[in-house]
Design a protein around this motif. Structure first.
Motif, PDB file in Angstrom:
ATOM      1  N   GLU A 158      -8.262   8.819 -11.691  1.00 29.85           N
ATOM      2  CA  GLU A 158      -9.106   7.886 -10.947  1.00 29.85           C
ATOM      3  C   GLU A 158      -8.187   6.852 -10.305  1.00 29.85           C
ATOM      4  O   GLU A 158      -7.242   6.377 -10.942  1.00 29.85           O
ATOM      5  N   HIS A 159      -8.459   6.529  -9.060  1.00 29.24           N
ATOM      6  CA  HIS A 159      -7.641   5.533  -8.352  1.00 29.24           C
ATOM      7  C   HIS A 159      -8.565   4.504  -7.727  1.00 29.24           C
ATOM      8  O   HIS A 159      -9.391   4.840  -6.878  1.00 29.24           O
ATOM      9  N   HIS A 160      -8.439   3.269  -8.180  1.00 21.76           N
ATOM     10  CA  HIS A 160      -9.254   2.170  -7.662  1.00 21.76           C
ATOM     11  C   HIS A 160      -8.374   1.339  -6.737  1.00 21.76           C
ATOM     12  O   HIS A 160      -7.593   0.501  -7.187  1.00 21.76           O
ATOM     13  N   GLY A 161      -8.514   1.582  -5.428  1.00 23.22           N
ATOM     14  CA  GLY A 161      -7.615   0.966  -4.456  1.00 23.22           C
ATOM     15  C   GLY A 161      -7.675  -0.543  -4.407  1.00 23.22           C
ATOM     16  O   GLY A 161      -6.736  -1.193  -3.943  1.00 23.22           O
ATOM     17  N   ASP A 162      -8.762  -1.125  -4.895  1.00 26.13           N
ATOM     18  CA  ASP A 162      -8.866  -2.585  -4.900  1.00 26.13           C
ATOM     19  C   ASP A 162      -7.955  -3.225  -5.939  1.00 26.13           C
ATOM     20  O   ASP A 162      -7.615  -4.403  -5.823  1.00 26.13           O
ATOM     21  N   TYR A 163      -7.570  -2.463  -6.968  1.00 26.28           N
ATOM     22  CA  TYR A 163      -6.853  -3.052  -8.093  1.00 26.28           C
ATOM     23  C   TYR A 163      -5.482  -2.451  -8.359  1.00 26.28           C
ATOM     24  O   TYR A 163      -4.759  -2.948  -9.210  1.00 26.28           O
ATOM     25  N   MET A 164      -5.130  -1.396  -7.651  1.00 23.09           N
ATOM     26  CA  MET A 164      -3.848  -0.763  -7.941  1.00 23.09           C
ATOM     27  C   MET A 164      -3.295  -0.128  -6.675  1.00 23.09           C
ATOM     28  O   MET A 164      -4.028   0.134  -5.720  1.00 23.09           O
ATOM     29  N   ASP A 165      -1.978   0.117  -6.678  1.00 21.80           N
ATOM     30  CA  ASP A 165      -1.331   0.767  -5.537  1.00 21.80           C
ATOM     31  C   ASP A 165      -0.855   2.140  -5.975  1.00 21.80           C
ATOM     32  O   ASP A 165      -1.626   3.082  -6.020  1.00 21.80           O
TER      33      ASP A 165
END
Length: 257
Positions: free
Chosen positions: A151-158
């Motif tokens: 899972e990749h949450h673009g708001d919180y991680m790069d």
């Protein structure tokens, strides 16, 4: 010389030479307050199979369209300019324990609003599509448990992804998202394999076949058959400048011999 013991046997693999309806179906559902609507059959170029890979996309149509996505309580998603693809193997390919792996990449990372995921869910889950009479268990109770492989949450991680189990708190819609999930670095624009396997009572998570994380003792909490989900969501109102794409080379399940 003694022959090496074979540990795993592949009992399902899709290498995406085409979209195989015996393996997958579209899943149109409104969850997590997502901003896009999931559409069927690759409408608006949200799903494509070409050159041996599956592409699931989030597309900005420029103008709002009506959505038929419902949440589990029957509320309808409002009109939105964002369309996306989501597929699942529910009632197609479901397995108890074993090992799930996918090889995938995404077109960008660390962009506000992007929320791609590769995960598995208990086969008695009561969210759409409900097609069997035993699909009556509320997330994340046993029968509807969730394990997030990528899972990749673009708001919180790069350059990082999240992996781990959702802990059931014993009530409908009550889950602990924090205690058993962790973030790990990776260049997500490059192809990697992401997997979860049951090892005894543990859940073991691997990046490119190397263990990165382990949920000790959590594996026994998922005795049910589970199905796979691949989706790309938009989780906030941040503007898009181009399509977002999750490209999947293959998905497989293996059983331990």
């Amino acid at each position: 010389m003694a022959q090496e013991t074979k540990i795993w046997e592949t009992d399902f693999i899709d290498e995406f030479e085409n979209f195989n309806s015996e393996n997958w179906q579209d899943q149109r559902i409104w969850v997590n307050n997502e901003k896009q609507t999931y559409v069927p059959n690759g409408k608006y170029e949200t799903r494509e199979v070409s050159n041996g890979t599956l592409k699931l996309k989030v597309v900005d149509l420029g103008e709002p369209i009506e959505s038929d996505n419902l949440d589990k309580h029957g509320a309808k998603h409002p009109a939105t300019p964002y369309a996306a693809g989501r597929i699942c193997s529910k009632n197609k390919k479901e397995f108890i324990k074993g090992k799930w792996t996918a090889r995938l990449r995404i077109s960008d990372q660390g962009v506000a609003g992007m929320f791609p995921a590769w995960w598995i869910l208990g086969a008695q889950n009561n969210e759409a599509p409900v097609q069997e009479k035993d699909e009556n268990v509320c997330w994340p109770l046993t029968g509807s448990g969730e394990i997030d492989i990528f899972e990749h949450h673009g708001d919180y991680m790069d350059k990082a992804f999240t992996t781990g189990a959702i802990v059931s708190l014993g009530e409908c819609d009550k889950g602990d998202w924090e205690s058993k999930r962790r973030n790990f670095p990776a260049d997500l624009t490059e192809f990697h394999t992401y997997s979860v396997e049951w090892e005894g009572s543990d859940l073991v998570y691997r990046l490119d076949d190397k263990e990165v994380y382990r949920n000790e003792g959590e594996g026994d909490k998922y005795p049910e058959p589970m199905f796979a989900i691949l989706n790309f969501a938009k989780i906030s109102d941040a503007p898009m400048t181009e399509q977002w794409v999750m490209e999947v080379d293959w998905v497989k399940h293996e059983r331990r011999l």
